[in-house]
Enzyme design. Structure first.
Site, PDB file in Angstrom:
ATOM      1  N   ARG A  26       0.844  -1.198   0.000  1.00  0.00           N
ATOM      2  CA  ARG A  26       0.000   0.000   0.000  1.00  0.00           C
ATOM      3  C   ARG A  26       0.874   1.241   0.000  1.00  0.00           C
ATOM      4  NH1 ARG A  26      -1.478   3.935   3.181  1.00  0.00           N
ATOM      5  NH2 ARG A  26      -0.506   3.055   5.040  1.00  0.00           N
ATOM      6  N   VAL A  27       0.580   2.157  -0.930  1.00  0.00           N
ATOM      7  CA  VAL A  27       1.196   3.481  -0.920  1.00  0.00           C
ATOM      8  C   VAL A  27       0.070   4.495  -0.801  1.00  0.00           C
ATOM      9  CG1 VAL A  27       3.295   2.881  -2.173  1.00  0.00           C
ATOM     10  CG2 VAL A  27       1.253   3.536  -3.441  1.00  0.00           C
ATOM     11  N   SER A  28       0.374   5.666  -0.246  1.00  0.00           N
ATOM     12  CA  SER A  28      -0.671   6.638   0.058  1.00  0.00           C
ATOM     13  C   SER A  28      -1.187   7.387  -1.154  1.00  0.00           C
ATOM     14  CB  SER A  28      -0.160   7.639   1.101  1.00  0.00           C
ATOM     15  OG  SER A  28       0.165   6.957   2.285  1.00  0.00           O
ATOM     16  N   SER A  29      -0.396   7.479  -2.217  1.00  0.00           N
ATOM     17  CA  SER A  29      -0.845   8.225  -3.387  1.00  0.00           C
ATOM     18  C   SER A  29      -0.339   7.563  -4.658  1.00  0.00           C
ATOM     19  CB  SER A  29      -0.336   9.672  -3.336  1.00  0.00           C
ATOM     20  OG  SER A  29       1.058   9.703  -3.570  1.00  0.00           O
ATOM     21  N   GLN A  66       3.512   7.807  -5.354  1.00  0.00           N
ATOM     22  CA  GLN A  66       4.530   7.105  -4.581  1.00  0.00           C
ATOM     23  C   GLN A  66       4.947   5.813  -5.260  1.00  0.00           C
ATOM     24  OE1 GLN A  66       2.539   7.088  -0.633  1.00  0.00           O
ATOM     25  NE2 GLN A  66       4.441   7.989   0.096  1.00  0.00           N
TER      26      GLN A  66
END
Length: 198
Positions: A21-24, A27
């Site tokens: 999982r990356v926040s945006s 990324q």
């Protein structure tokens, strides 16, 4: 969670699954599980504030007994201690092992009380650290405001364009058309009109 235990695309047993999982969308997710040999990876580009993420749901439906899930760190799976525990307990309860690479910990469902305590402690520490960061941000903004240094977000329109917006609205031009003409959202049109009415 009542997940589908059998899917046509899942081989007989024992897959090594990765969850990233990356926040945006900007990324880079490539390095999170670098060096871990995986059969399949699920990647979300979303906030970890809750578990309502499409690829997290897909992963939970895909895995089955005998599989091993790899996640870079606990906060990649969830930023909430409650959600972290719920997801790990759901997976291990269905016979899926869960490894957190950064913390160097694996949970199998047959863990001793010390392993469970470590999951709770590390999850709680991460949640506490995020709360401290938010508090420091709020304090920094408050100090900057008292010193006149905090300007907030830069306005989307300059004074001339804002005046044009008010003029178009006064002439009865639909808000959607105003937004399209000025290259802003309808919500921004309403914000400018609300600000001018104060």
């Amino acid at each position: 969670m009542n997940a589908q235990r059998k899917t046509p695309s899942h081989p007989a047993t024992g897959q090594r699954i990765g969850y990233v999982r990356v926040s945006s969308v900007d990324q880079n997710d490539a390095r999170q599980l670098d060096g871990v040999d995986l059969d399949k990876t699920f990647t979300d580009k979303a906030s970890g504030k809750d578990t309502d993420r499409p690829q997290l749901k897909a992963m939970r439906e895909y895995v089955r007994e005998g599989d091993h899930l790899y996640v870079h760190s606990m906060d990649r799976l969830s930023r909430s201690l409650k959600d972290l525990q719920a997801v790990v307990e759901d997976l291990t309860g269905r016979g899926v092992s869960v490894s957190f690479v950064k913390e160097g910990m694996t949970f199998t469902g047959n863990d001793d009380p010390m392993a469970t305590l470590m999951l709770q402690l590390l999850g709680a520490v991460g949640q506490f650290e995020r709360a401290l960061i938010k508090e420091r941000q709020r304090e920094g903004i408050a100090i900057a405001k008292t010193q006149g240094a905090y300007k907030g977000r830069k306005p989307a329109l300059d004074a001339e364009a804002a005046a044009s917006l008010r003029d178009m609205a006064a002439r009865g031009i639909p808000k959607t058309d105003i937004a399209a003409t000025l290259g802003i959202s309808r919500a921004s049109v309403y914000e400018y009109l609300k600000a001018s009415a104060r």
